[in-house]
Design an enzyme around this catalytic site. Structure first.
Site, short mmCIF file in Angstrom:
data_model
loop_
_atom_site.label_atom_id
_atom_site.label_comp_id
_atom_site.label_asym_id
_atom_site.label_seq_id
_atom_site.Cartn_x
_atom_site.Cartn_y
_atom_site.Cartn_z
N ASP A 1 39.91 7.25 -45.81
CA ASP A 1 40.46 6.13 -45.04
C ASP A 1 39.62 4.89 -45.35
O ASP A 1 38.38 4.96 -45.33
CB ASP A 1 40.40 6.45 -43.55
CG ASP A 1 41.63 5.96 -42.80
OD1 ASP A 1 42.01 4.80 -43.03
OD2 ASP A 1 42.21 6.72 -42.02
N ASP B 1 43.83 1.20 -44.03
CA ASP B 1 44.16 0.85 -42.65
C ASP B 1 44.67 -0.60 -42.57
O ASP B 1 44.03 -1.51 -43.12
CB ASP B 1 42.89 1.02 -41.80
CG ASP B 1 43.15 0.92 -40.32
OD1 ASP B 1 43.91 1.74 -39.80
OD2 ASP B 1 42.58 0.01 -39.68
N GLU C 1 48.72 1.29 -45.02
CA GLU C 1 49.35 1.21 -43.70
C GLU C 1 49.80 -0.24 -43.53
O GLU C 1 48.98 -1.15 -43.51
CB GLU C 1 48.35 1.60 -42.61
CG GLU C 1 48.97 1.58 -41.23
CD GLU C 1 47.95 1.68 -40.10
OE1 GLU C 1 48.32 2.18 -39.03
OE2 GLU C 1 46.80 1.22 -40.28
N HIS D 1 47.56 10.30 -36.42
CA HIS D 1 46.55 10.15 -35.37
C HIS D 1 46.88 9.04 -34.38
O HIS D 1 46.29 8.98 -33.30
CB HIS D 1 45.18 9.87 -36.01
CG HIS D 1 45.14 8.55 -36.72
ND1 HIS D 1 45.84 8.32 -37.89
CD2 HIS D 1 44.51 7.39 -36.43
CE1 HIS D 1 45.63 7.08 -38.28
NE2 HIS D 1 44.83 6.49 -37.42
N ASP D 2 47.81 8.15 -34.73
CA ASP D 2 48.20 7.04 -33.85
C ASP D 2 49.52 7.27 -33.15
O ASP D 2 49.99 6.40 -32.41
CB ASP D 2 48.33 5.74 -34.67
CG ASP D 2 46.98 5.10 -34.97
OD1 ASP D 2 46.02 5.36 -34.23
OD2 ASP D 2 46.89 4.35 -35.96
#
Length: 558
Positions: A98, A199, A254, A327-328
């Site tokens: 990430d 991210d 993302e 995860h979100d």
């Protein structure tokens, strides 16, 4: 269509804090991941996306990085990380790290220096502005509630933080900052990293600093028009590609707020930017006008229209990332399926959906055993900063109905995905011998890896079969997608076609028993069942099928 190894891969996301704890401190760690690599190898995944393990004060669970070239103490050491990647490579699995470079932690040495004075060499690594009329420079709202600006007394200026106030935004206008980021990325590639999940990467270019249109009655407004897909975003990504990504690593960005045409710019094979993007449109289909926490029922037509738009829109031009949770996001079987009576059937149906579309499928830890959302009794049990800030604003400050706010947390809260992976039926689900950092979902005695691996008819073994089918049938990876019955309220059906190879996918998204009728202009000969979540007749007839609750079936035909 260009063939690439990453198009043919399946990615598994690990949220390390909740995956497996090896030392009993209640927090998942790198050695815990090593312990479970054989399990992931058996599942059949090719790439592991590791959520941040960098040094961090953990304000946003590692997405606030204080040192990009060190490991968070709770997760282990750099030697542990080196051991992990070696063990992964020995099993022919790749590691996608990430990358969090829209912002850093306010405890990063760059920021500690930047706030000392206006002429500090690191000052321009961040975004600073004078206040306006005794208030913040703009009326932008942080993604985590409240203002996106924080006042710094030492220099009498505000710094921008689109997320937590402990996550100041980096200033990508600064070429020196960009070079530091590229050097850091190259350092990780030299250490063996095979790719990056980036991210909120499409927020790094800002388009000026003006007030956004204020939403009726709200103190702050979304400034998205000033930082989503900003004016220099493609310039920065092409520079990053030239300096780093052209070394052959896999990338997924993302990119909230991106549409199909923008996604083509990010992922076009001739653009030299990214391989794939995560888009969010399907994640907002069950949100009302008030945003994420404003719940509304999902209509299958909306979901089908959205996926069809992306499948057709990127065909031959870009590449899709296929996901229904991470995860979100809440657990997919709770959100899009039925986590009660038909948990197993609906989890298999949703998996069939994701793994038979064009794009690279992403599995989120626990999804492969059908882990579900959790309902903690009180707000005190929740850990997620976004959830806690929202609760504080709505309940404590605005006196909104607590029961209604808690219901939205049960449905959409990020902690749904962050409860520990349920390994077995022992205490704390075998995640830790200590006290877990966040409570385990109470259903771990029925839903756990040990039970799933032992049961040949489990969700786990169904995933394994789907992944194997994808590797053996190019039509699943590269075939064209065409939707059928595009107005049906319960059935989602489509074909995949590659030269002479043809698949028919039929999915019942409900607990009802609708009838699938083959369109009159479609001929299916030599029909064979590739996979299904129910027993199927030996000689299937696809002209008319009475579907069972959450039934999924994939036929090969000519």
């Amino acid at each position: 269509m260009d063939q690439s190894w990453w198009k043919e891969s399946v990615v598994y996301q690990i949220y390390p804090r909740s995956f497996k704890d090896s030392n009993g401190d209640g927090v998942g760690d790198l050695q815990g991941i090593v312990e479970k690599l054989d399990y992931l190898k058996e599942l059949g995944v090719d790439i592991i996306w590791l959520s941040p393990v960098y040094k961090s004060p953990n304000d946003d669970n590692g997405y606030d990085v204080s040192d990009y070239q060190d490991i968070m103490d709770e997760f282990g050491t750099m030697a542990d990380w080196e051991h992990l990647i070696q063990e992964m490579h020995d099993r022919e699995m790749k590691l996608m790290m990430d990358l969090v470079v829209n912002h850093s932690s306010d405890e990063h040495h760059w920021f500690l220096e930047a706030k000392k004075s206006k002429d500090n060499p690191y000052r321009n690594y961040y975004i600073w502005r004078k206040g306006k009329d005794g208030k913040e420079p703009t009326n932008w709202e942080s993604f985590f509630s409240g203002s996106a600006w924080e006042y710094d007394e030492t220099t009498d200026e505000y710094f921008l933080h689109l997320f937590s106030k402990k996550q100041p935004d980096l200033n990508w206008e600064n070429a020196k900052l960009r070079k530091e980021v590229y050097d850091m990325m190259n350092w990780w590639i030299d250490k063996g990293v095979d790719g990056f999940r980036m991210d909120v990467i499409n927020l790094i270019s800002k388009a000026g600093y003006q007030d956004a249109r204020n939403m009726e009655g709200k103190k702050y407004a979304s400034g998205a028009e000033y930082f989503f897909n900003g004016p220099k975003i493609h310039e920065y990504l092409q520079e990053m590609n030239k300096e780093v990504l052209s070394r052959g690593v896999v990338t997924v960005g993302e990119t909230p707020g991106v549409d199909v045409e923008q996604a083509k710019l990010y992922t076009g094979s001739d653009r030299n930017e990214l391989n794939m993007v995560f888009q969010f449109e399907h994640m907002d289909l069950d949100s009302g006008p008030g945003g994420k926490w404003d719940l509304r029922p999902l209509k299958l037509k909306d979901l089908r229209d959205n996926f069809t738009k992306w499948q057709k829109g990127l065909e031959g031009e870009g590449w899709n990332s296929l996901y229904l949770n991470n995860h979100d996001q809440p657990r997919m079987v709770s959100r899009f399926g039925n986590d009660g009576k038909y948990r197993v059937e609906s989890a298999k149906m949703l998996a069939t959906f994701l793994h038979t579309l064009q794009g690279t499928p992403y599995i989120y830890q626990g999804e492969e055993i059908g882990m579900t959302n959790v309902k903690f009794a009180s707000i005190e049990e929740y850990k997620d900063i976004e959830t806690l800030n929202m609760y504080k604003e709505k309940v404590n400050e605005n006196n909104e109905d607590e029961a209604k706010v808690m219901e939205s947390i049960y449905v959409k809260g990020r902690d749904n995905a962050r409860t520990p992976v349920q390994w077995n039926a022992s205490e704390h689900a075998g995640f830790t011998t200590g006290t877990p950092w966040i409570a385990v979902n109470p259903n771990y005695k029925e839903v756990n890896v040990e039970q799933a691996v032992a049961d040949p008819d489990s969700i786990f073994h169904y995933y394994k079969k789907l992944i194997k089918l994808r590797k053996e049938n190019e039509v699943i990876v590269y075939g064209a997608y065409d939707v059928l019955l595009d107005d049906h309220e319960q059935i989602y059906a489509y074909t995949r076609t590659l030269k002479k190879e043809k698949l028919l996918v039929i999915l019942n998204f409900t607990d009802h028993r609708p009838e699938f009728k083959l369109p009159e202009d479609m001929i299916c000969r030599d029909v064979e069942v590739l996979i299904s979540n129910y027993e199927q007749p030996e000689e299937p007839d696809v002209t008319s099928i009475k579907l069972r609750p959450y039934e999924a079936v994939v036929y090969k035909y000519r």
